[in-house]
Design an enzyme around this catalytic site. Structure first.
Site, PDB file in Angstrom:
ATOM      1  N   CYS A 289       0.834  -1.205   0.000  1.00 24.09           N
ATOM      2  CA  CYS A 289       0.000   0.000   0.000  1.00 24.09           C
ATOM      3  C   CYS A 289       0.866   1.252   0.000  1.00 24.09           C
ATOM      4  O   CYS A 289       0.477   2.289  -0.515  1.00 24.09           O
ATOM      5  CB  CYS A 289      -0.933   0.010   1.200  1.00 24.09           C
ATOM      6  SG  CYS A 289      -2.272  -1.181   1.031  1.00 24.09           S
ATOM      7  N   CYS A 444      14.756   9.528  -7.267  1.00 22.96           N
ATOM      8  CA  CYS A 444      13.389   8.987  -7.119  1.00 22.96           C
ATOM      9  C   CYS A 444      12.998   9.191  -5.660  1.00 22.96           C
ATOM     10  O   CYS A 444      13.620   9.981  -4.955  1.00 22.96           O
ATOM     11  CB  CYS A 444      13.308   7.525  -7.552  1.00 22.96           C
ATOM     12  SG  CYS A 444      14.137   6.383  -6.446  1.00 22.96           S
TER      13      CYS A 444
END
Ligand code: ZN
Length: 486
Positions: A289, A444
């Site tokens: 998640c 990132c």
């Protein structure tokens, strides 16, 4: 010396080659147990603590008498035909209908539970069962929040919580047992305070550990029902296997993005999680998640269904989700029910089980391999730290910064100097970068995806390519605290 029979309880049979009784030659109870544990050394760890004491949750009966109440205890003599029975103090799940002891309710409790007491399916008898029940919630997060709140409100007498995390801002969107003022606190403490505020009549027991093969049986054995609210595969298989070995019902829930699943795995009466999914997906295939996101209200719906199943199991009311998998699609608002069959070949609950004890679930789920691979990948990649990059950009050095995250992630936070090339498009865009003399720094969120991209650049012949180590998370820590962490 006489031949006597030792009766092994279901939870411990896995450590005695699945046998329910074992014949030994002994003159005393102590000799019988020594003979038993010398034959099955794994049993020893479960019966005795490090200092050689019988564990507090294990009772030994000689015929019908608890030897704790016998003079001389272990030295008690035995005769041919005697039976020694090992009985864990909280034996079996509630599906064996616990005997309702006389529990008195105070005036306050009568008022509190009034809407239950007038329901024929609950009534005073059912409310007593709820008060006597011991339910363990694995995780005080998205699923554990609504499940624990409703179980506390319903008057489940003892709630156990297993968690070791701290409340973060990014939890508050769905983990409703915690509040904004709890950020930075242990989830266990925050949840306990809230649950006791909802219902001061209950007990909350906290276990501040990462559930593992070393502690799972010891913790789970103290409870009647386990509510699985974990968010990772190793713990999910661990919870399943521990529940099967202990014979406890496992109220399962899982969520991802807009979809949820609920079931009750109770191997005595139906399939287990391994019957459903014999093997975990390889790491990285099923995103978590944290990586994939989740609709905040979804764990509310799934966790509440888990609370509903738990209460039904305690009351022995209705049809439990045993042998059924309920799927929920929040976007289409559709429930779908699948029939689950017990797999006769299931390695833990099938006809010829091969798993008799807890294993290393990180290895089982390939996590260790993936970590080693990731470390190997990152090890061969030149890095730059966040502070170094800031200093060099400020100095006007010719550096091209490439962000390899997905476009929607830029809405959360971004570096002004960076240009976007999502990792998926990176291989086809490498030619665009050819020919420049600038050094390249790839960034990132955490430094994982960018390490991979730098490796691609190296393979394409770039020598001046660097990975922003720790990603934008490190940037937020070292350079700019206003950079939102997610
Ligand atoms: Zn199974």
């Amino acid at each position: 010396m006489s031949q006597i029979t030792v009766i092994i309880p279901t939870p411990l049979r896995g450590y005695a080659e699945g046998q329910d009784s074992i014949v030994v030659n002994a003159g005393t109870v102590a000799e019988a147990l020594t003979e038993l544990t010398s034959r099955y050394s794994e049993l020893s760890r479960h019966l005795y603590s490090e200092d050689g004491q019988l564990r507090s949750f294990v009772n030994i009966y000689l015929n019908d008498e608890d030897i704790r109440y016998l003079e001389g205890r272990d030295a008690a003599g035995v005769q041919a035909g005697d039976e020694i029975r090992i009985v864990p103090s909280i034996a079996g799940g509630v599906a064996t209908a616990p005997e309702v002891k006389d529990v008195e309710f105070t005036q306050e409790e009568m008022r509190r539970y009034a809407r239950h007491l007038i329901l024929p399916e609950v009534g005073p008898e059912g409310q007593k069962k709820l008060k006597q029940a011991r339910v363990l919630l694995i995780g005080a997060g998205g699923l554990g929040s609504p499940a624990s709140l409703y179980l506390a409100a319903a008057g489940v007498g003892t709630l156990g919580l297993v968690d070791f995390d701290v409340v973060e801002h990014s939890n508050l969107q769905r983990q409703i047992v915690h509040g904004t003022s709890d950020v930075g606190r242990l989830k266990l403490e925050s949840a306990r305070d809230r649950l006791l505020d909802v219902n001061p009549e209950i007990e909350v027991e906290t276990h501040e550990v990462r559930l593992s093969s070393d502690n799972a049986l010891e913790i789970l054995t103290e409870y009647d029902i386990v509510v699985d609210g974990t968010d990772n595969f190793p713990t999910r298989y661990l919870v399943n296997d521990a529940c099967v070995l202990l014979g406890k019902p496992n109220v399962y829930g899982s969520i991802f993005r807009f979809e949820g699943q609920v079931s009750v795995f109770h191997a005595k009466q139906g399939p287990c999680y391994r019957c459903l999914y014999a093997e975990p997906p390889p790491p990285g295939l099923a995103p978590s998640c944290a990586e994939g996101g989740v609709l905040g209200v979804l764990p509310g719906i799934i966790g509440t269904l888990q609370a509903n199943e738990t209460i039904k199991l305690i009351l022995g009311a209705g049809d439990p989700l045993i042998g059924r998998l309920l799927l929920f699609d929040a976007l289409r608002v559709r429930f779908r029910e699948l029939k689950l069959r017990k797999d006769p070949e299931c390695p833990i609950c099938g006809e010829n089980p091969t798993v008799h004890k807890l294993i290393d679930y990180e290895v089982f789920c390939g996590i260790r391999e993936a970590e080693v691979e990731q470390r190997g990948l990152e090890a061969g990649v030149p890095i730059i730290t966040a502070s170094e990059l800031r200093a060099r950009l400020d100095a006007g050095d010719p550096i091209r910064v490439i962000d390899v995250r997905e476009p929607h992630e830029l809405n959360i936070c971004k570096l002004d100097e960076a240009e976007l090339i999502p990792l998926g498009q990176f291989p086809s865009q490498i030619s665009r970068l050819v020919g420049g003399n600038d050094e390249i720094v790839v960034i990132c969120r955490s430094g994982r995806r960018s390490a991979y991209a730098v490796r691609l650049l190296q393979d394409a012949g770039f020598t001046e390519a660097y990975n922003l180590t720790g990603g934008l998370l490190a940037w937020s820590d070292e350079v700019d605290p206003t950079m939102v962490k997610y």
